[in-house]
Write a protein that holds these residues in place. Structure first.
Motif, PDB file in Angstrom:
ATOM      1  N   ARG A 131       0.817  -1.138  -0.024  1.00 58.28           N
ATOM      2  CA  ARG A 131       0.214   0.030   0.159  1.00 58.28           C
ATOM      3  C   ARG A 131       1.003   1.213  -0.076  1.00 58.28           C
ATOM      4  O   ARG A 131       1.900   1.204   0.883  1.00 58.28           O
ATOM      5  N   LEU A 132       0.423   2.153  -0.964  1.00 58.16           N
ATOM      6  CA  LEU A 132       1.547   3.171  -1.055  1.00 58.16           C
ATOM      7  C   LEU A 132       0.532   4.416  -0.719  1.00 58.16           C
ATOM      8  O   LEU A 132      -0.497   4.696  -1.456  1.00 58.16           O
ATOM      9  N   LEU A 133       0.725   5.177   0.271  1.00 58.23           N
ATOM     10  CA  LEU A 133      -0.101   6.332   0.866  1.00 58.23           C
ATOM     11  C   LEU A 133       0.708   7.493  -0.020  1.00 58.23           C
ATOM     12  O   LEU A 133       1.885   7.775   0.447  1.00 58.23           O
ATOM     13  N   LEU A 134       0.384   8.242  -0.943  1.00 55.46           N
ATOM     14  CA  LEU A 134       1.144   9.338  -1.739  1.00 55.46           C
ATOM     15  C   LEU A 134       0.341  10.553  -1.730  1.00 55.46           C
ATOM     16  O   LEU A 134      -0.698  10.652  -2.561  1.00 55.46           O
ATOM     17  N   GLY A 135       0.486  11.547  -1.028  1.00 55.65           N
ATOM     18  CA  GLY A 135      -0.295  12.995  -0.930  1.00 55.65           C
ATOM     19  C   GLY A 135      -1.722  12.361  -0.520  1.00 55.65           C
ATOM     20  O   GLY A 135      -1.992  11.600   0.295  1.00 55.65           O
ATOM     21  N   PHE A 158       3.565   0.200   3.352  1.00 52.58           N
ATOM     22  CA  PHE A 158       3.299  -0.644   4.172  1.00 52.58           C
ATOM     23  C   PHE A 158       2.461  -1.930   3.485  1.00 52.58           C
ATOM     24  O   PHE A 158       1.980  -1.864   2.525  1.00 52.58           O
ATOM     25  N   ALA A 159       2.688  -3.193   4.096  1.00 52.58           N
ATOM     26  CA  ALA A 159       2.304  -4.459   3.275  1.00 52.58           C
ATOM     27  C   ALA A 159       0.631  -4.480   3.831  1.00 52.58           C
ATOM     28  O   ALA A 159       0.329  -3.944   4.763  1.00 52.58           O
ATOM     29  N   VAL A 160      -0.061  -4.821   2.688  1.00 48.20           N
ATOM     30  CA  VAL A 160      -1.488  -4.979   2.923  1.00 48.20           C
ATOM     31  C   VAL A 160      -1.858  -6.337   3.064  1.00 48.20           C
ATOM     32  O   VAL A 160      -1.365  -7.388   2.520  1.00 48.20           O
ATOM     33  N   GLY A 161      -2.733  -6.687   3.953  1.00 51.26           N
ATOM     34  CA  GLY A 161      -3.059  -8.330   4.176  1.00 51.26           C
ATOM     35  C   GLY A 161      -2.155  -8.908   5.483  1.00 51.26           C
ATOM     36  O   GLY A 161      -1.524  -8.145   6.169  1.00 51.26           O
ATOM     37  N   SER A 162      -2.276 -10.181   5.369  1.00 52.97           N
ATOM     38  CA  SER A 162      -1.365 -10.818   6.487  1.00 52.97           C
ATOM     39  C   SER A 162      -0.209 -11.379   6.076  1.00 52.97           C
ATOM     40  O   SER A 162       0.543 -11.536   6.512  1.00 52.97           O
TER      41      SER A 162
END
Length: 185
Positions: A131-135, A158-162
């Motif tokens: 997951r990339l949160l960008l702005g 950060f990684a998404v899921g387990s």
């Protein structure tokens, strides 16, 4: 340097063979005796400029091609760097013009705060979901997807899921500094 000098004779022989010339032919062109050339090629005679200059002229090569330094060990042996929710494995030598890392992002319970710093980042997802949160953008990248962004834009990864997400990342110098050095450094 001694090891490189030991390779001069075999390199002369290899170039001579590649041209299809006999020992006698090259010796005649370079105005030396065949026995001198033979001893030079076998390492029984020390190479001197007096011998090498006429040989390189007729072989059509530069002196530097006969005295090439040995190839350094190409393996990268740098320690892994551990951060809050990820592990960074350097894939390039310290001080390399290109800074490449394999980063494993672990799943997180809480979304990390977006950070801003000088630099630029390129990344490629090897496995898992990242997951990339960008702005104000919220993106999920999967295996085989890539992204490129200016790190002066607020961002978090950060990684998404387990499962962890494994990523190849390339940073410019500023990006390397922020990702691989601790606050104390």
């Amino acid at each position: 340097m001694i090891d490189e000098l030991k390779q001069v004779g075999p390199r002369i022989r290899a170039i001579r063979h590649s041209k299809g010339w006999t020992l006698e032919q090259l010796a005649a062109m370079a105005e030396m005796s065949p026995s001198t050339l033979s001893r030079l090629e076998s390492g029984k005679r020390q190479a001197s400029l007096e011998l090498l200059i006429p040989l390189t002229r007729h072989l059509g090569v530069g002196l530097d091609s006969l005295v090439t330094p040995s190839v350094p060990d190409p393996r990268v042996r740098r320690p892994v760097i551990r951060r809050e929710n990820h592990v960074i494995a350097p894939l390039t030598p310290e001080g390399s013009p290109v800074n490449t890392f394999k980063i494993t992002y672990e799943p997180v319970a809480e979304i990390p705060e977006q950070r801003v710093h000088d630099g630029y980042e390129w990344l490629y997802v090897i496995s898992g979901k990242l997951r990339l949160l960008l702005g104000d953008r919220d993106l999920v990248l999967t295996r085989g997807e890539a992204a490129e962004f200016d790190t002066r834009v607020p961002h978090a990864l950060f990684a998404v899921g387990s499962r962890p997400a494994q990523v190849l990342s390339i940073f410019n110098r500023d990006g390397v500094r922020i990702h691989t050095h601790t606050a104390e450094e």
